[in-house]
Write a protein that holds these residues in place. Structure first.
Motif, PDB file in Angstrom:
ATOM      1  N   GLN A 115      -6.900   0.994  -2.092  1.00 38.16           N
ATOM      2  CA  GLN A 115      -7.503   0.414  -3.515  1.00 38.16           C
ATOM      3  C   GLN A 115      -6.594  -0.208  -4.278  1.00 38.16           C
ATOM      4  OE1 GLN A 115      -8.453   3.775  -2.052  1.00 38.16           O
ATOM      5  NE2 GLN A 115     -10.109   2.611  -1.012  1.00 38.16           N
ATOM      6  N   THR A 116      -5.458   0.049  -4.167  1.00 41.21           N
ATOM      7  CA  THR A 116      -4.416  -0.539  -5.079  1.00 41.21           C
ATOM      8  C   THR A 116      -3.766  -1.833  -4.410  1.00 41.21           C
ATOM      9  OG1 THR A 116      -3.705   1.672  -5.948  1.00 41.21           O
ATOM     10  CG2 THR A 116      -2.140  -0.096  -6.330  1.00 41.21           C
ATOM     11  N   LYS A 117      -3.639  -2.726  -5.319  1.00 38.56           N
ATOM     12  CA  LYS A 117      -3.234  -4.067  -4.912  1.00 38.56           C
ATOM     13  C   LYS A 117      -1.743  -4.434  -5.373  1.00 38.56           C
ATOM     14  CE  LYS A 117      -7.077  -4.588  -2.768  1.00 38.56           C
ATOM     15  NZ  LYS A 117      -7.040  -4.085  -1.272  1.00 38.56           N
ATOM     16  N   MET A 118      -0.810  -4.891  -4.805  1.00 31.49           N
ATOM     17  CA  MET A 118       0.548  -5.070  -5.349  1.00 31.49           C
ATOM     18  C   MET A 118       0.933  -6.665  -4.842  1.00 31.49           C
ATOM     19  SD  MET A 118       1.098  -2.008  -6.538  1.00 31.49           S
ATOM     20  CE  MET A 118       2.719  -2.181  -6.973  1.00 31.49           C
ATOM     21  N   GLU A 119       0.240  -7.494  -4.292  1.00 30.48           N
ATOM     22  CA  GLU A 119       0.746  -8.702  -3.764  1.00 30.48           C
ATOM     23  C   GLU A 119       0.795  -9.454  -4.863  1.00 30.48           C
ATOM     24  OE1 GLU A 119      -3.716  -8.106  -2.601  1.00 30.48           O
ATOM     25  OE2 GLU A 119      -1.973  -6.892  -2.514  1.00 30.48           O
ATOM     26  N   HIS A 120       0.124  -9.475  -6.168  1.00 29.86           N
ATOM     27  CA  HIS A 120      -0.052 -10.327  -7.039  1.00 29.86           C
ATOM     28  C   HIS A 120       1.459 -10.338  -7.809  1.00 29.86           C
ATOM     29  CE1 HIS A 120      -0.958  -6.438  -8.914  1.00 29.86           C
ATOM     30  NE2 HIS A 120      -0.572  -6.678  -9.808  1.00 29.86           N
ATOM     31  N   LEU A 121       2.420  -9.165  -7.518  1.00 28.32           N
ATOM     32  CA  LEU A 121       3.577  -9.155  -8.429  1.00 28.32           C
ATOM     33  C   LEU A 121       4.719  -9.987  -7.755  1.00 28.32           C
ATOM     34  CD1 LEU A 121       3.570  -5.380  -8.706  1.00 28.32           C
ATOM     35  CD2 LEU A 121       3.135  -7.202 -10.357  1.00 28.32           C
ATOM     36  N   GLU A 122       5.577 -10.526  -8.615  1.00 24.94           N
ATOM     37  CA  GLU A 122       6.480 -11.815  -8.395  1.00 24.94           C
ATOM     38  C   GLU A 122       7.324 -11.474  -7.216  1.00 24.94           C
ATOM     39  OE1 GLU A 122      10.037 -14.354 -10.273  1.00 24.94           O
ATOM     40  OE2 GLU A 122       9.219 -12.857 -11.599  1.00 24.94           O
ATOM     41  N   TYR A 123       7.919 -10.414  -7.051  1.00 27.51           N
ATOM     42  CA  TYR A 123       8.889 -10.088  -5.971  1.00 27.51           C
ATOM     43  C   TYR A 123       8.369  -9.468  -4.737  1.00 27.51           C
ATOM     44  CZ  TYR A 123      12.227 -11.638  -9.426  1.00 27.51           C
ATOM     45  OH  TYR A 123      13.016 -12.454 -10.397  1.00 27.51           O
ATOM     46  N   PHE A 124       6.944  -9.547  -4.750  1.00 31.81           N
ATOM     47  CA  PHE A 124       6.263  -8.935  -3.325  1.00 31.81           C
ATOM     48  C   PHE A 124       6.594  -9.737  -2.055  1.00 31.81           C
ATOM     49  CE2 PHE A 124       2.650  -9.179  -0.363  1.00 31.81           C
ATOM     50  CZ  PHE A 124       2.590  -7.693  -0.381  1.00 31.81           C
ATOM     51  N   ASN A 125       7.034  -8.944  -1.312  1.00 32.52           N
ATOM     52  CA  ASN A 125       7.662  -9.656   0.180  1.00 32.52           C
ATOM     53  C   ASN A 125       6.595  -9.319   1.316  1.00 32.52           C
ATOM     54  OD1 ASN A 125       8.953  -9.490   2.842  1.00 32.52           O
ATOM     55  ND2 ASN A 125      10.702 -10.457   1.715  1.00 32.52           N
ATOM     56  N   ASN A 126       6.126  -8.089   1.305  1.00 32.30           N
ATOM     57  CA  ASN A 126       5.255  -7.797   2.696  1.00 32.30           C
ATOM     58  C   ASN A 126       4.735  -6.671   2.407  1.00 32.30           C
ATOM     59  OD1 ASN A 126       3.959  -7.746   5.115  1.00 32.30           O
ATOM     60  ND2 ASN A 126       5.659  -8.922   5.930  1.00 32.30           N
ATOM     61  N   SER A 127       3.662  -6.173   2.924  1.00 31.40           N
ATOM     62  CA  SER A 127       3.123  -4.876   3.026  1.00 31.40           C
ATOM     63  C   SER A 127       2.631  -4.397   4.392  1.00 31.40           C
ATOM     64  CB  SER A 127       1.852  -4.684   2.152  1.00 31.40           C
ATOM     65  OG  SER A 127       0.656  -5.377   2.773  1.00 31.40           O
ATOM     66  N   ARG A 128       2.633  -3.064   4.838  1.00 27.20           N
ATOM     67  CA  ARG A 128       2.223  -2.636   6.216  1.00 27.20           C
ATOM     68  C   ARG A 128       1.491  -1.425   5.740  1.00 27.20           C
ATOM     69  NH1 ARG A 128       3.216  -6.265   9.785  1.00 27.20           N
ATOM     70  NH2 ARG A 128       4.936  -7.449   9.005  1.00 27.20           N
ATOM     71  N   LYS A 129       0.382  -1.539   6.601  1.00 23.18           N
ATOM     72  CA  LYS A 129      -0.644  -0.471   6.540  1.00 23.18           C
ATOM     73  C   LYS A 129      -0.621   0.846   7.673  1.00 23.18           C
ATOM     74  CE  LYS A 129      -5.942   0.221   6.122  1.00 23.18           C
ATOM     75  NZ  LYS A 129      -6.047   0.972   7.538  1.00 23.18           N
ATOM     76  N   TYR A 130      -0.693   1.832   7.427  1.00 19.39           N
ATOM     77  CA  TYR A 130      -0.464   3.123   8.201  1.00 19.39           C
ATOM     78  C   TYR A 130      -1.785   3.993   7.918  1.00 19.39           C
ATOM     79  CZ  TYR A 130       3.822   0.804   9.522  1.00 19.39           C
ATOM     80  OH  TYR A 130       4.725  -0.072   9.605  1.00 19.39           O
ATOM     81  N   GLY A 131      -2.879   3.898   8.580  1.00 16.90           N
ATOM     82  CA  GLY A 131      -3.837   5.002   8.231  1.00 16.90           C
ATOM     83  C   GLY A 131      -4.550   4.585   6.792  1.00 16.90           C
ATOM     84  N   GLY A 132      -4.543   5.448   5.900  1.00 19.18           N
ATOM     85  CA  GLY A 132      -4.993   5.167   4.508  1.00 19.18           C
ATOM     86  C   GLY A 132      -3.966   4.813   3.340  1.00 19.18           C
ATOM     87  N   SER A 133      -2.614   4.547   3.954  1.00 21.98           N
ATOM     88  CA  SER A 133      -1.470   4.266   3.247  1.00 21.98           C
ATOM     89  C   SER A 133      -1.097   2.975   3.641  1.00 21.98           C
ATOM     90  CB  SER A 133      -0.303   5.245   3.513  1.00 21.98           C
ATOM     91  OG  SER A 133      -0.491   6.722   3.039  1.00 21.98           O
ATOM     92  N   ILE A 134      -0.476   2.415   2.355  1.00 26.09           N
ATOM     93  CA  ILE A 134       0.148   1.155   2.444  1.00 26.09           C
ATOM     94  C   ILE A 134       1.488   1.244   1.917  1.00 26.09           C
ATOM     95  CG2 ILE A 134       0.267  -1.212   1.660  1.00 26.09           C
ATOM     96  CD1 ILE A 134      -2.942  -1.088   1.768  1.00 26.09           C
ATOM     97  N   PHE A 135       2.576   0.501   2.452  1.00 31.62           N
ATOM     98  CA  PHE A 135       3.766   0.473   1.800  1.00 31.62           C
ATOM     99  C   PHE A 135       4.000  -0.917   1.452  1.00 31.62           C
ATOM    100  CE2 PHE A 135       4.741   3.842   5.199  1.00 31.62           C
ATOM    101  CZ  PHE A 135       5.193   4.842   4.336  1.00 31.62           C
ATOM    102  N   SER A 136       4.113  -1.391   0.253  1.00 33.04           N
ATOM    103  CA  SER A 136       4.507  -2.573  -0.241  1.00 33.04           C
ATOM    104  C   SER A 136       5.830  -2.647  -0.576  1.00 33.04           C
ATOM    105  CB  SER A 136       3.514  -2.852  -1.492  1.00 33.04           C
ATOM    106  OG  SER A 136       2.432  -2.991  -1.369  1.00 33.04           O
ATOM    107  N   PHE A 137       6.380  -3.927  -0.121  1.00 33.80           N
ATOM    108  CA  PHE A 137       8.102  -3.940  -0.056  1.00 33.80           C
ATOM    109  C   PHE A 137       7.946  -5.215  -1.235  1.00 33.80           C
ATOM    110  CE2 PHE A 137       6.993  -2.529   3.949  1.00 33.80           C
ATOM    111  CZ  PHE A 137       7.992  -1.550   4.206  1.00 33.80           C
ATOM    112  N   PHE A 138       9.141  -4.997  -2.057  1.00 32.53           N
ATOM    113  CA  PHE A 138       9.543  -6.101  -3.155  1.00 32.53           C
ATOM    114  C   PHE A 138      11.057  -6.292  -2.837  1.00 32.53           C
ATOM    115  CE2 PHE A 138       6.232  -3.518  -4.323  1.00 32.53           C
ATOM    116  CZ  PHE A 138       5.109  -4.392  -4.873  1.00 32.53           C
ATOM    117  N   GLU A 139      11.557  -7.442  -3.086  1.00 31.60           N
ATOM    118  CA  GLU A 139      13.072  -7.750  -3.146  1.00 31.60           C
ATOM    119  C   GLU A 139      13.278  -9.182  -3.779  1.00 31.60           C
ATOM    120  OE1 GLU A 139      14.780  -7.938   0.918  1.00 31.60           O
ATOM    121  OE2 GLU A 139      12.855  -8.792   1.817  1.00 31.60           O
TER     122      GLU A 139
END
Length: 199
Positions: free
Chosen positions: A153-177
């Motif tokens: 339900q939470t979106k993170m890709e709009h943030l400047e240093y967003f690199n990628n995200s990975r979904k596992y079940g109901g969880s997402i890891f968003s990566f920033f660098e």
């Protein structure tokens, strides 16, 4: 909870039932560290674990040789449990009882990896503020990585240093660098490396 790799591989840690936590699952944790294995040599990485809960992620980093590790949580019981477990396993983990936002506002230390696992019911603004404080206060090393765990339900890709995200079940890891110059042999997020990803 079990440690999946490193010095303490296979060791199980029994957590008190009354802690107000939602630990990262073993499946998601294993997938996360498979990703990190392609980008980092863990030994002597400086780690910040925010909303640390039981210390699940901190123990995994420590088992793989990362140090020092700072674990921050607002719950007294969680902080005491992390301190006790770190002492038992002789891990270089400093557990701090603090509001995460206040900690980030005061901190002057740069980290190689910052991991944040806020409650999934946090608002979008609360998630965005974690990112903002970390980058505005320059708490990441130039080649460092911020990882935020959140629900679909939470979106993170709009943030400047967003690199990628990975979904596992109901969880997402968003990566920033911070943006890095691309090279032919630099492909930190190769889709071929994520055969275990759940759709």
């Amino acid at each position: 909870m079990r440690i999946i790799s490193g010095k303490y591989k296979g060791r199980r840690i029994i957590t008190p039932k009354n802690l107000p936590v939602r630990p990262t699952t073993d499946l998601s944790k294993e997938a996360l560290f498979n990703i990190l294995n392609h980008q980092f040599s863990f030994r002597e990485l400086k780690i910040l674990d925010l909303f640390a809960g039981t210390g699940n992620i901190s123990y995994e980093f420590s088992s793989r040789g990362a140090e020092p590790i700072t674990a921050v949580d607002t719950d007294f019981g969680c902080v005491n449990f992390i301190k006790k477990t770190a002492q038992q396993f002789e891990m270089d983990i400093t557990a701090i009882k603090s509001d995460v936002y206040k900690f980030l506002e005061r901190s002057k230390i740069k980290y190689d990896i910052i991991f944040a696992d806020p409650p999934y019911n946090f608002s979008q603004e609360q998630f965005d503020k974690i990112y903002q404080l970390i980058f505005e206060n320059e708490l990441l090393e130039d080649d460092g990585l911020l990882i935020i765990e959140h629900s679909t339900q939470t979106k993170m890709e709009h943030l400047e240093y967003f690199n990628n995200s990975r979904k596992y079940g109901g969880s997402i890891f968003s990566f920033f660098e911070y943006e890095q110059e691309e090279t032919d042999d630099d492909d930190d997020f190769d889709d071929d490396d994520y055969d275990n990803e759940e759709e």
